[in-house]
Design a protein around this motif. Structure first.
Motif, mmCIF file in Angstrom:
data_model
loop_
_atom_site.group_PDB
_atom_site.id
_atom_site.type_symbol
_atom_site.label_atom_id
_atom_site.label_comp_id
_atom_site.label_asym_id
_atom_site.label_seq_id
_atom_site.Cartn_x
_atom_site.Cartn_y
_atom_site.Cartn_z
ATOM 1 N N LYS A 320 0.851 -1.206 0.000
ATOM 2 C CA LYS A 320 0.000 0.000 0.000
ATOM 3 C C LYS A 320 0.880 1.247 0.000
ATOM 4 C CE LYS A 320 -4.245 -1.773 0.651
ATOM 5 N NZ LYS A 320 -5.345 -1.554 -0.290
ATOM 6 N N ALA A 321 0.271 2.387 -0.325
ATOM 7 C CA ALA A 321 0.970 3.674 -0.244
ATOM 8 C C ALA A 321 0.170 4.605 0.657
ATOM 9 C CB ALA A 321 1.124 4.281 -1.622
ATOM 10 N N GLU A 322 0.781 4.982 1.780
ATOM 11 C CA GLU A 322 0.154 5.973 2.666
ATOM 12 C C GLU A 322 0.320 7.328 1.976
ATOM 13 O OE1 GLU A 322 1.344 7.496 6.927
ATOM 14 O OE2 GLU A 322 0.816 5.357 7.018
ATOM 15 N N THR A 323 -0.792 7.967 1.646
ATOM 16 C CA THR A 323 -0.741 9.145 0.763
ATOM 17 C C THR A 323 -1.447 10.358 1.361
ATOM 18 O OG1 THR A 323 -0.796 7.603 -1.111
ATOM 19 C CG2 THR A 323 -1.214 9.914 -1.607
ATOM 20 N N LEU A 324 -0.782 11.495 1.239
ATOM 21 C CA LEU A 324 -1.323 12.768 1.706
ATOM 22 C C LEU A 324 -1.061 13.809 0.617
ATOM 23 C CD1 LEU A 324 -2.192 14.937 3.860
ATOM 24 C CD2 LEU A 324 0.139 14.811 4.753
ATOM 25 N N SER A 325 -2.079 14.564 0.226
ATOM 26 C CA SER A 325 -1.840 15.568 -0.815
ATOM 27 C C SER A 325 -1.240 16.824 -0.193
ATOM 28 C CB SER A 325 -3.140 15.909 -1.550
ATOM 29 O OG SER A 325 -3.948 16.743 -0.751
ATOM 30 N N PHE A 326 -0.378 17.467 -0.963
ATOM 31 C CA PHE A 326 0.289 18.689 -0.485
ATOM 32 C C PHE A 326 -0.730 19.757 -0.107
ATOM 33 C CE2 PHE A 326 2.343 22.829 -1.141
ATOM 34 C CZ PHE A 326 3.466 22.680 -0.336
ATOM 35 N N SER A 327 -1.798 19.882 -0.892
ATOM 36 C CA SER A 327 -2.825 20.911 -0.608
ATOM 37 C C SER A 327 -3.523 20.651 0.729
ATOM 38 C CB SER A 327 -3.849 20.977 -1.743
ATOM 39 O OG SER A 327 -4.434 19.705 -1.960
ATOM 40 N N ASP A 328 -3.752 19.371 1.061
ATOM 41 C CA ASP A 328 -4.363 19.055 2.361
ATOM 42 C C ASP A 328 -3.407 19.372 3.505
ATOM 43 O OD1 ASP A 328 -6.868 18.242 1.499
ATOM 44 O OD2 ASP A 328 -6.271 16.154 1.207
ATOM 45 N N LEU A 329 -2.103 19.108 3.285
ATOM 46 C CA LEU A 329 -1.112 19.412 4.319
ATOM 47 C C LEU A 329 -1.085 20.920 4.594
ATOM 48 C CD1 LEU A 329 1.167 18.477 6.223
ATOM 49 C CD2 LEU A 329 2.750 18.715 4.304
ATOM 50 N N LYS A 331 -3.559 22.986 4.119
ATOM 51 C CA LYS A 331 -4.845 23.353 4.726
ATOM 52 C C LYS A 331 -4.870 23.068 6.225
ATOM 53 C CE LYS A 331 -9.810 22.494 4.320
ATOM 54 N NZ LYS A 331 -10.871 21.739 3.610
ATOM 55 N N TYR A 332 -4.351 21.894 6.628
ATOM 56 C CA TYR A 332 -4.440 21.488 8.039
ATOM 57 C C TYR A 332 -3.176 21.783 8.841
ATOM 58 C CZ TYR A 332 -8.821 19.319 6.719
ATOM 59 O OH TYR A 332 -10.103 19.110 6.262
ATOM 60 N N GLY A 333 -2.048 21.989 8.157
ATOM 61 C CA GLY A 333 -0.841 22.459 8.843
ATOM 62 C C GLY A 333 0.146 21.421 9.312
ATOM 63 N N THR A 334 -0.323 20.235 9.723
ATOM 64 C CA THR A 334 0.601 19.174 10.161
ATOM 65 C C THR A 334 0.092 17.816 9.679
ATOM 66 O OG1 THR A 334 -0.526 18.620 12.239
ATOM 67 C CG2 THR A 334 1.071 20.452 12.305
ATOM 68 N N PRO A 335 0.996 16.833 9.528
ATOM 69 C CA PRO A 335 0.558 15.492 9.123
ATOM 70 C C PRO A 335 -0.432 14.892 10.127
ATOM 71 C CG PRO A 335 2.953 15.708 8.909
ATOM 72 C CD PRO A 335 2.468 16.933 9.620
ATOM 73 N N GLN A 336 -0.221 15.177 11.405
ATOM 74 C CA GLN A 336 -1.096 14.636 12.442
ATOM 75 C C GLN A 336 -2.530 15.150 12.290
ATOM 76 O OE1 GLN A 336 -0.410 12.161 14.520
ATOM 77 N NE2 GLN A 336 -2.538 12.250 15.227
ATOM 78 N N LEU A 337 -2.660 16.449 12.061
ATOM 79 C CA LEU A 337 -4.000 17.032 11.884
ATOM 80 C C LEU A 337 -4.666 16.511 10.604
ATOM 81 C CD1 LEU A 337 -3.423 20.739 13.026
ATOM 82 C CD2 LEU A 337 -4.929 19.051 14.110
ATOM 83 N N CYS A 338 -3.851 16.254 9.587
ATOM 84 C CA CYS A 338 -4.385 15.667 8.352
ATOM 85 C C CYS A 338 -4.949 14.277 8.633
ATOM 86 C CB CYS A 338 -3.289 15.564 7.281
ATOM 87 S SG CYS A 338 -2.812 17.153 6.579
ATOM 88 N N LYS A 339 -4.215 13.513 9.446
ATOM 89 C CA LYS A 339 -4.637 12.159 9.808
ATOM 90 C C LYS A 339 -5.950 12.202 10.589
ATOM 91 C CE LYS A 339 -1.321 9.056 10.214
ATOM 92 N NZ LYS A 339 -0.167 8.298 10.718
ATOM 93 N N GLU A 340 -6.017 13.123 11.554
ATOM 94 C CA GLU A 340 -7.222 13.256 12.389
ATOM 95 C C GLU A 340 -8.447 13.673 11.571
ATOM 96 O OE1 GLU A 340 -6.143 15.963 15.521
ATOM 97 O OE2 GLU A 340 -4.574 14.616 16.282
ATOM 98 N N ASN A 341 -8.196 14.370 10.460
ATOM 99 C CA ASN A 341 -9.307 14.808 9.603
ATOM 100 C C ASN A 341 -9.534 13.880 8.400
ATOM 101 O OD1 ASN A 341 -10.441 17.664 10.424
ATOM 102 N ND2 ASN A 341 -8.257 17.660 10.915
ATOM 103 N N GLY A 342 -8.934 12.700 8.469
ATOM 104 C CA GLY A 342 -9.168 11.676 7.446
ATOM 105 C C GLY A 342 -8.563 11.970 6.083
ATOM 106 N N LYS A 343 -7.489 12.764 6.078
ATOM 107 C CA LYS A 343 -6.875 13.151 4.806
ATOM 108 C C LYS A 343 -5.657 12.302 4.435
ATOM 109 C CE LYS A 343 -9.868 16.279 3.975
ATOM 110 N NZ LYS A 343 -10.833 16.033 2.888
#
Length: 365
Positions: A320-329, A331-343
């Motif tokens: 699998k690939a754990e994926t986060l878009s730059f625009s979401d990062l 928007k939310y400011g940190t990887p942790q906050l992105c995770k908490e918001n399901g991004k």
């Protein structure tokens, strides 16, 4: 690593531009064949997103993607027949992914032109003829070798023969095979031919420092723009001398310098951006405390293929690939906050990687 060849007639500003690109001391002498062996320079691609990722992840190191420029000696009329050091020059062009053709659009009595006068369209035609003649020679030899197999009705030989004849027809008429449309299966076959006339190309209009301010008054540049538009080729406006000055400045000073010329970015950065678009290239990132790194991939590639860019084991054992878009990062400011918001998503083998994706690959071999 992406390879671009800088080509052009002698004394059009190729080596001056190359010096600016690499801050190297390529020989920029005022006579043909000053450059014989290709000079190779690696430049790091400036991506503002890396600065943002550095602030967020605070890594030990940041690694941008790199772009290799090859300064290929000046082509001259007759190069395809071995004039000058023609065969050697043409073989260097075969090795590159894209061609950056420097076209002289400035007048300067101190710098001789190999043809005696300044005429960008004539120069482009001279180079096109040499590349086309070299390809015609290659195609005729290849068709000769295919003849028996094609007569024996071997499917692969017939397919190859058909495509070669299609390209040969355009070359015989001194057209541009780059403008032909090919099916996906044809494109795969064509790649193995390594034809010069099919290499993606950008024109670099080299103007004087004064003309950077008022390019609309430069007739040579306007003629080039009109011609390039007719064949669907991008043009980047630069002054090789100004690029040399930019290259010698610190990053903060470069911004002020560019503003004085009314430019948002250096000509070099525009060449890189246009080359990326031309070749359908995009960037994904890997990010963590050890390092933040940019990786170049081809648009349309799926997650396992992109993992394979890092290491073949990553593709072979892809899970699998754990994926986060730059625009979401952003928007939310940190990887942790992105995770908490399901991004932060877990993507599988069919996921088509997007420009700006931040990825962590899970694999098992």
């Amino acid at each position: 690593m992406l390879k671009a060849g800088i080509i052009g007639l002698p004394n059009v500003g190729k080596s001056t531009l190359f010096n600016a690109i690499t801050k190297a001391e390529a020989l920029a002498a005022n006579y043909p064949f000053a450059t014989i062996d290709p000079n190779v320079g690696v430049v790091y691609v400036q991506d503002p997103r890396l600065d943002v990722l550095e602030k967020i992840y605070k890594p030990k190191k940041v690694i941008p993607t790199a772009y290799e420029f090859i300064d290929i000696a000046g082509l001259v009329r007759g190069a395809s027949k071995g004039e000058g050091l023609g065969n050697q020059f043409l073989s260097h062009i075969r090795e590159v992914d894209a061609i950056c053709q420097v076209v002289r659009c400035f007048e300067d009595g101190n710098i001789t032109h190999v043809e005696g006068t300044i005429d960008p369209l004539r120069d482009i035609e001279t180079i096109k003829i040499e590349l086309n003649l070299a390809d015609l020679d290659s195609i005729e030899k290849r068709l000769g070798r295919l003849e028996k197999k094609a007569k024996a009705k071997l499917k692969d030989a017939i397919e190859e023969q058909d495509i070669l004849l299609k390209i040969k027809k355009v070359l015989d008429e001194n057209g541009s095979p780059r403008l032909l449309k090919f099916a996906d299966d044809e494109l795969k076959l064509i790649k193995s031919f390594n034809l010069l006339s099919l290499k993606p190309m950008i024109y670099i209009a080299n103007v004087s420092e004064e003309d950077l301010h008022h390019p609309d008054t430069n007739k040579h540049y306007q003629d080039l723009l009109q011609f390039a538009k007719s064949e669907g080729t991008e043009v980047v406006l630069i002054s090789a001398q100004v690029e040399m000055e930019i290259a010698s400045l610190e990053p903060e000073e470069q911004v002020t310098f560019l503003e004085a010329y009314g430019l948002k970015k250096s000509g070099l950065n525009e060449v890189i951006e246009k080359s990326y678009d031309l070749l359908g290239l995009k960037t994904y990132f890997t990010a963590g405390e050890p390092e933040v790194r940019a990786w170049t991939f081809k648009k349309g590639m799926k997650a396992p293929q992109c993992a394979g860019i890092i290491h073949t084991d990553f593709e072979r054992g892809f899970i699998k690939a754990e994926t986060l878009s730059f625009s979401d990062l952003i928007k939310y400011g940190t990887p942790q906050l992105c995770k908490e918001n399901g991004k932060v998503r877990l993507e599988g083998k069919e996921y088509v990687v997007q420009d700006g994706d931040i990825m962590l690959f899970r694999f098992n071999v």
